[in-house]
Write a protein that holds these residues in place. Structure first.
Motif, PDB file in Angstrom:
ATOM      1  N   THR B 475       0.841  -1.200   0.000  1.00 35.14           N
ATOM      2  CA  THR B 475       0.000   0.000   0.000  1.00 35.14           C
ATOM      3  C   THR B 475       0.876   1.249   0.000  1.00 35.14           C
ATOM      4  O   THR B 475       0.608   2.208  -0.719  1.00 35.14           O
ATOM      5  CB  THR B 475      -0.897   0.040   1.263  1.00 35.14           C
ATOM      6  OG1 THR B 475      -1.372  -1.269   1.500  1.00 35.14           O
ATOM      7  CG2 THR B 475      -2.056   0.983   1.086  1.00 35.14           C
ATOM      8  N   THR B 479       0.493   3.936  -2.803  1.00 35.15           N
ATOM      9  CA  THR B 479      -0.139   5.218  -2.475  1.00 35.15           C
ATOM     10  C   THR B 479       0.757   6.323  -3.011  1.00 35.15           C
ATOM     11  O   THR B 479       1.771   6.655  -2.418  1.00 35.15           O
ATOM     12  CB  THR B 479      -0.294   5.379  -0.957  1.00 35.15           C
ATOM     13  OG1 THR B 479      -0.965   4.249  -0.452  1.00 35.15           O
ATOM     14  CG2 THR B 479      -1.089   6.619  -0.605  1.00 35.15           C
TER      15      THR B 479
ATOM     16  N   VAL C 260      -3.678  12.649  -2.341  1.00 34.05           N
ATOM     17  CA  VAL C 260      -3.611  11.226  -2.667  1.00 34.05           C
ATOM     18  C   VAL C 260      -4.916  10.868  -3.343  1.00 34.05           C
ATOM     19  O   VAL C 260      -5.981  10.891  -2.729  1.00 34.05           O
ATOM     20  CB  VAL C 260      -3.378  10.363  -1.407  1.00 34.05           C
ATOM     21  CG1 VAL C 260      -3.494   8.891  -1.741  1.00 34.05           C
ATOM     22  CG2 VAL C 260      -2.007  10.657  -0.833  1.00 34.05           C
ATOM     23  N   CYS C 263      -7.838   7.570  -2.725  1.00 35.48           N
ATOM     24  CA  CYS C 263      -7.494   6.831  -1.517  1.00 35.48           C
ATOM     25  C   CYS C 263      -8.755   6.452  -0.768  1.00 35.48           C
ATOM     26  O   CYS C 263      -8.951   5.308  -0.442  1.00 35.48           O
ATOM     27  CB  CYS C 263      -6.433   7.550  -0.694  1.00 35.48           C
ATOM     28  SG  CYS C 263      -6.966   8.568   0.606  1.00 35.48           S
ATOM     29  N   SER C 299      -5.696   6.381   7.173  1.00 36.53           N
ATOM     30  CA  SER C 299      -4.876   7.534   6.794  1.00 36.53           C
ATOM     31  C   SER C 299      -4.288   8.260   8.002  1.00 36.53           C
ATOM     32  O   SER C 299      -3.425   9.102   7.839  1.00 36.53           O
ATOM     33  CB  SER C 299      -5.695   8.520   5.957  1.00 36.53           C
ATOM     34  OG  SER C 299      -6.603   9.233   6.778  1.00 36.53           O
TER      35      SER C 299
END
Lengths: 178, 501, 518
Positions: B475, B479, C260, C263, C299
């Motif tokens: 990830t 990302t 991002v 996400c 996150s």
């Protein structure tokens, strides 16, 4: 100026090490070619519609759950039994071995609460000498009084709690100087 | 008279269990809501909730006699079932119910008082020629007196709370030098748990079996016993696995001990359900320990082998009805085993494991009974005892029952907290347990490992951890923060931003 | 040019010599200590094959005199250069402990200064990998001057480009002040230390025995001093952490933080949020659970997780956009503010404000921690730091009051009149000058004293106080709260509110700088 291409990494290798030093070398965990300690394994992880996570191995189902994860330190619950590991890369594993060799035996030992509860009574005082196996205080949890026992002999350097205090799990209770 | 409404002065699985029978009998149920557990399962099952959660009193909700009586009066409730623990064996509570003309589902206040006072109970047992362990005549005042008595009857001895039960306020003293400390701990614990620091002392029998007899009496002088329960699998005097019948009891002994249990009950004109506890030593000699004047946690194993509903019988007796059967009608058929599922971690010395039960899935099957106080998202709090459910299996033979329990335990899934399931599995897989060779020191002496796992389990767990870690790295790799988008700034902002620097 | 010619040969020889110097022998030396070599660290930090080294062949200054020692090491013990981290330009230096213990001489220092200057000119993040014995004694004042030059540039870059220090070995004496000025300090557990005066000096001066670990190990700085913001168990994970942190940050103070994409764009209504606050107002819960339910999945990246835990700080994302989060943690000290948590929070607010990162405040604060200790140690001026930082910040600021919000702590935690752009409250909020018990004792002291049943009376008055004063609706009526919201919709509310504030700008009066109560 440029130097060195990055050194080629060993293929996707992870080393899981348990607190009692059981070592599992896991290669390519995502692929069907997963190998653990050099043996090929067919393992599948999936989630059912009820939100349970399962692992399938040798046509048996196991209930699994990651109950704690702090950076690379894991506690995994498999069929209700927990197992702890740190996940190392080949490089960090070498480092770990080095550090273990170097480990200075600390002069202090901290006695911490094995469970959340309330301090009922302190059985020792600061600066008193204790022997391994001595009870140092009484902790009440779930209506039971539990004696907390010293794992080492030494001098009570500092008492960090007093009677009546509520303590959390793992909270430091006293420092023992060996 | 017929009871039409019932206040359940308890929580957890026993509250759920009582609701079940009350529903069957068409009785309206009331439950008590506390701030400690406002979303508990039993509150969803009762017909009406009495809310104690608004204010927090000094006295814990389920111990607050006047508050409970007041609630029953206000809601015009006819009867109170106290379950086990809390006020179940409080003679004053039973007395107050009587005074307020509320039916207390249990024995008379005087029976509770006499059996609750260990000294009186022993005197009664002695009078009725039931074997007893040597010990103090009544409570001991201080550790010096305790030491004197101990010297006379010989170490080891056990200190027990006079008002106690369930292992609290109980301490074994191996030698004279420990007496001071143990006496202090026993009285301290007794004070905390029962509000009464009094303790007595008796000879300690090493490695006995714990055998108890379920008895039932009515207000017309009829008594029966419903056979024995084997409760030797204990840790710190807390029962963890119970079964009925017991491999240690043969028919003659059953008859004899059953009769003894009934004699005890008769001596206090006992009515309702009660349990007489005995120690059984290696020579099959039995000693009276105490009588519990309540329904017990482990009552389901008796229900399974007798086919009776003990809660129903309690309620019927409380209504003044006669027992529905005679001793000769009681037959024990098959074998039942109960595993207590506690929110405790057998890997860390049974330390309480609190938290939210995220998901729970029960094993299913004809021979399986689950008495549970929890559901998905139930919270296990530190305020109450740690038992969250009981698994009871029934089969024709002990062997088959153990097998059924093993299979059921493997399908009993709880996500969110750790439980004693792996412990129960370890017991079911223990050779000595399977052979029936065990006593109360089984856990300490005969279990090398307090939880069950198989050879590859740790490896598989390691794989899960490595898999998750690898997935996290993946990830991280995928990302991709878009830094260009951070440079996409409206002229409005950028201009002002520049100017204000 | 002839690649076999003389000119090229010299070029190749030099390169080979440098490679040899950093070759297997040097790497082995570090590995023996459980550490990686400077080169390995650089390779791990930067994207594959993107690092370009600057000043690779600088040689250390000749020194003379009794302590003079000529060293032939190429590069003078530090690798400096630039490259890409997750595709973005960044500058870095890595001290090489195998060369004179990574000690800082004048050349070593000027190499670092040069790369710092470049980073500032280019507006790109600056990362220091520190593994050094400190100032090079043989070079005397020149190395001290070198340090001062580095500090000066650290300060000059502060608030312009993100600066990160990674401590991977010793950092002793004056050397610690460079990391102290940078925005974030990472440490690797068990192999890194930071202290101004080491165990030997402590022993000499105070005659106290203390180990390196106990005096300035990673755990001490993570838990007790608050100097370290992140601690990892090994160097690979430490560098992963640095990269993760960078993914939340812009390159400089003109840019916005990166986005991002894809996400977690979902606008969830999460009903679990309605049940998360316990009914008993004195019962704790874990604020992290709430943060994780509101922000994009996985996150939340906590900063200083083990220090002053009564306040939680960290970065998270809402629909891929970076948000700085400050939240009281009811699990620790009931979430009260004290000296350490105020300072921790204040510095974080300042960082976010410098780099255009919007701030979300989740509030459940019963007040400031009372006590002689706190007062005597200056909770007044330290608490003021948090207040000052909030009021001074011009980035979008949103507060959600979840439960308690009492007294001075209400004002401090980005209240409406301190400059909050949007102030929301959950229906469970209690906003008042003080808690019900305290207020009733003061307001009705006489009445309580005269009462026959003061306990009962107090209970009644407390309940009344809760109903009439300690709730979110009074504040809502008066506009101190913009809206009382359904907890389940918090994420949705925040997404649209932050979107509305995206182009926020505040004109601040021109001044050299304000005078924050340091």
């Amino acid at each position: 100026m440029r130097f060195y291409k990055s050194r080629s990494k060993p293929e996707n290798e992870y080393i899981a090490v348990s607190p009692d030093e059981h070592k599992f070398v896991i290669n390519n965990p995502f692929s069907e070619q997963t190998r653990i300690n050099g043996h090929k394994k067919e393992i599948r992880i999936y989630e059912d519609e009820d939100g349970f996570n399962y692992l399938e191995y040798k046509s048996k189902r196991y209930l699994v759950e990651i109950i704690e994860k702090i950076q690379n330190k894991y506690t995994v619950l498999l069929n209700g039994v927990s197992y702890s590991f740190t996940i190392e890369s080949p490089i960090s594993f070498t480092r770990r071995k080095y550090l273990e060799k170097q480990k200075q035996t600390s002069k202090f030992e901290i006695i911490s609460a094995p469970m959340p509860g309330k301090i009922i009574e302190l059985l020792v005082e600061e600066n008193s000498r204790i022997r391994e196996g001595d009870s140092v205080l009484i902790l009440e949890a779930m209506k039971m009084q539990n004696e907390i026992i010293a794992q080492t002999s030494g001098k009570v350097k500092k008492i960090l709690v007093k009677a009546g205090d509520n303590v959390a799990k793992e909270e430091a209770l006293m420092e023992i100087e060996k | 008279m017929k009871i039409r409404s019932l206040l359940i002065a308890n929580r957890g699985e026993i509250a759920v269990r009582i609701v079940e029978t009350a529903n069957k009998l068409g009785i309206k149920t009331f439950g008590i809501k506390t701030s400690k557990e406002p979303n508990a399962l039993y509150l969803r099952l009762v017909d009406d909730v009495i809310d104690f959660s608004g204010t927090v009193e000094e006295i814990p909700e389920f111990l607050d006699i006047e508050r409970i009586i007041e609630a029953a009066r206000l809601n015009k409730i006819e009867a109170i079932h106290p379950g086990y623990g809390f006020l179940a064996e409080n003679p004053y509570f039973a007395q107050r119910c009587e005074e307020e003309k509320i039916i207390f589902i249990g024995p008379s206040p005087s029976a509770i008082y006499k059996m609750g006072n260990k000294t009186i109970a022993k005197q009664l047992a002695q009078k009725n020629k039931i074997p007893l362990l040597q010990g103090s005549q009544g409570n001991v005042k201080n550790s010096r007196e305790a030491a004197e008595i101990a010297l006379k009857i010989g170490y080891p001895v056990i200190l027990k709370a006079a008002a106690g039960g369930g292992g609290r306020g109980m301490r074994i003293v191996e030698k004279a030098s420990q007496m001071d400390k143990m006496f202090k701990m026993a009285t301290g614990e007794a004070e905390k748990a029962f509000n009464n620091p009094a303790v007595f002392i008796e000879k300690y029998v090493r490695n006995p079996r714990h055998i108890e007899f379920q008895i039932m009496g009515d207000r017309h002088g009829n008594y029966i016993h419903l056979g024995e329960r084997e409760c030797s699998i204990q840790r710190k005097h807390q029962k963890l696995i119970e079964e009925s019948p017991s491999v240690a009891i043969h028919e003659d002994l059953r008859k004899e001990m059953g009769q003894a249990a009934i004699r005890i009950a008769q001596s206090v004109e006992y009515y309702s359900a009660g349990t007489v506890e005995f120690l059984l030593d290696a020579d099959k000699k039995y000693y009276f320990m105490e009588m519990n004047t309540r329904i017990q946690v482990e009552h389901p194993v008796t229900e399974m082998v007798t086919g009776l509903d003990l809660i129903e019988m309690q309620i019927k007796v409380a209504e003044g009805k006669k027992l529905p059967l005679k001793q000769e009608d009681v037959t024990l058929k098959g074998w039942a085993i109960e595993c207590r599922i506690n929110a405790e971690d057998p890997q860390t010395n049974f330390s309480p494991n609190l938290g939210i039960i995220e998901k729970i899935s029960y094993p299913k099957g004809k021979s399986i009974r689950i008495d549970s106080g929890i559901a998905n998202f139930s919270v296990v709090t530190p305020y109450f005892d740690s038992m969250i459910a009981k698994l009871i299996v029934y089969a024709e033979t002990r062997e088959k029952a153990i097998l059924a329990a093993t299979l059921a335990l493997k399908k009993f899934w709880i996500k969110g907290i750790k439980t004693t399931i792996p412990f129960c599995l370890a017991v079911m897989n223990n050779k000595k347990f399977i052979r029936g060779e065990f006593n109360t020191s089984f856990i300490e002496k005969d279990m090398k490992k307090l939880y069950y796992n198989e050879r590859d389990d740790e490896l598989l767990a390691a794989y899960v951890a490595a898999f998750d870690f690898a997935a996290e790295l993946e990830t991280d790799r995928t990302t991709k923060p878009n830094f260009e988008r951070g440079r996409d700034i409206s002229p409005w902002v950028l201009n002002k931003r520049l100017k204000s620097l | 040019m002839d690649v076999n010619g003389k000119l090229f040969t010299r070029f190749l020889e030099r390169a080979r010599a440098y490679q040899d110097q950093q070759g297997e022998a040097a790497i082995e030396k570090q590995h023996m200590k459980g550490k990686m070599s400077a080169r390995e660290r650089i390779n791990m930090l930067f994207d594959e094959d993107t690092f370009d080294e600057v000043d690779a062949f600088s040689m250390s200054d000749d020194t003379t005199g009794e302590f003079g020692k000529k060293v032939s090491a190429i590069g003078d013990g530090v690798i400096t250069g630039y490259g890409k981290i997750s595709g973005r330009l960044a500058f870095a230096y890595a001290q090489d402990f195998t060369v004179m213990g990574g000690s800082l001489g004048s050349v070593h220092a000027s190499k670092i200064a040069k790369i710092q200057d470049m980073a500032l000119k280019m507006g790109a993040p600056m990362i220091g990998l520190i593994d050094s014995g400190g100032a090079r004694i043989q070079e005397g004042v020149a190395s001290l001057a070198g340090y001062a030059g580095i500090f000066n540039r650290n300060v000059g870059s502060s608030g312009v480009i993100p600066q990160i220090s990674i401590i991977m070995g010793p950092a002793a004496g004056g050397a610690v002040y460079s990391p102290a000025i940078t925005d974030f300090v990472f440490m690797t557990n068990k192999t890194s230390y930071m202290f101004v005066t080491g165990p030997n000096v402590v022993k000499e001066v105070l005659n106290e025995d203390v180990t390196f670990e106990e005096l300035g190990g990673a755990i001490v700085h993570m838990k007790k001093s608050g100097v370290a913001h992140f601690v990892y168990e090994d160097e690979e994970n430490t560098i992963r952490g640095v990269k993760k942190l960078l993914s939340y940050l812009p390159s400089n103070n003109l840019e916005n933080p990166p986005l991002v994409e894809y996400c977690d764009s979902e606008i969830r209504i999460d009903e679990r949020l309605r049940d998360i606050i316990p009914e008993d107002p004195n019962k704790p819960y874990d604020m992290k659970d709430i943060i994780n339910l509101i922000m994009d999945r996985n996150s939340f990246f906590e900063v200083s997780s083990d220090y002053a835990q009564n306040i939680l700080i960290g970065f998270g994302r809402l629909q891929g956009k970076t948000i700085g989060i400050l939240a009281n943690q009811p699990k620790v000290l009931a979430g009260t503010l004290d000296i350490n948590s105020s300072v921790k929070g204040a510095r974080f607010v300042r960082f976010c404000d410098s780099f255009n990162i919007p701030i979300l405040t989740l509030e459940d604060v019963p007040g400031f921690l009372p006590g002689i200790d706190q007062e005597h140690n200056g909770v007044i001026r330290h608490g003021a730091k948090l207040l000052y930082a909030y009021a001074d910040a011009t980035v979008p600021k949103i507060t959600v009051i979840l439960r308690k919000s009492y007294g001075g702590a209400y004002c401090v935690m980005n209240s409406k009149n301190l400059g909050g752009d949007f102030n929301f409250a959950w229906p469970t909020a209690e906003i008042a000058v003080m808690g019900p018990e305290g207020a009733v004792s003061i307001l009705f002291r006489k009445k309580l004293m005269e009462s026959n049943d003061p306990v009962k009376l107090k209970k009644e008055l407390t309940a009344k106080y809760r109903e009439e004063i300690a709730n979110p609706y009074v504040a809502d009526d008066k506009g101190y709260i913009d809206e009382v919201i359904d907890p389940a919709t918090t994420r949705k509310k925040l997404i649209s509110a932050f979107e509305a504030l995206e182009n926020k700008h505040v004109n601040v009066p021109s001044r050299k700088h304000g005078n924050i109560p340091l």
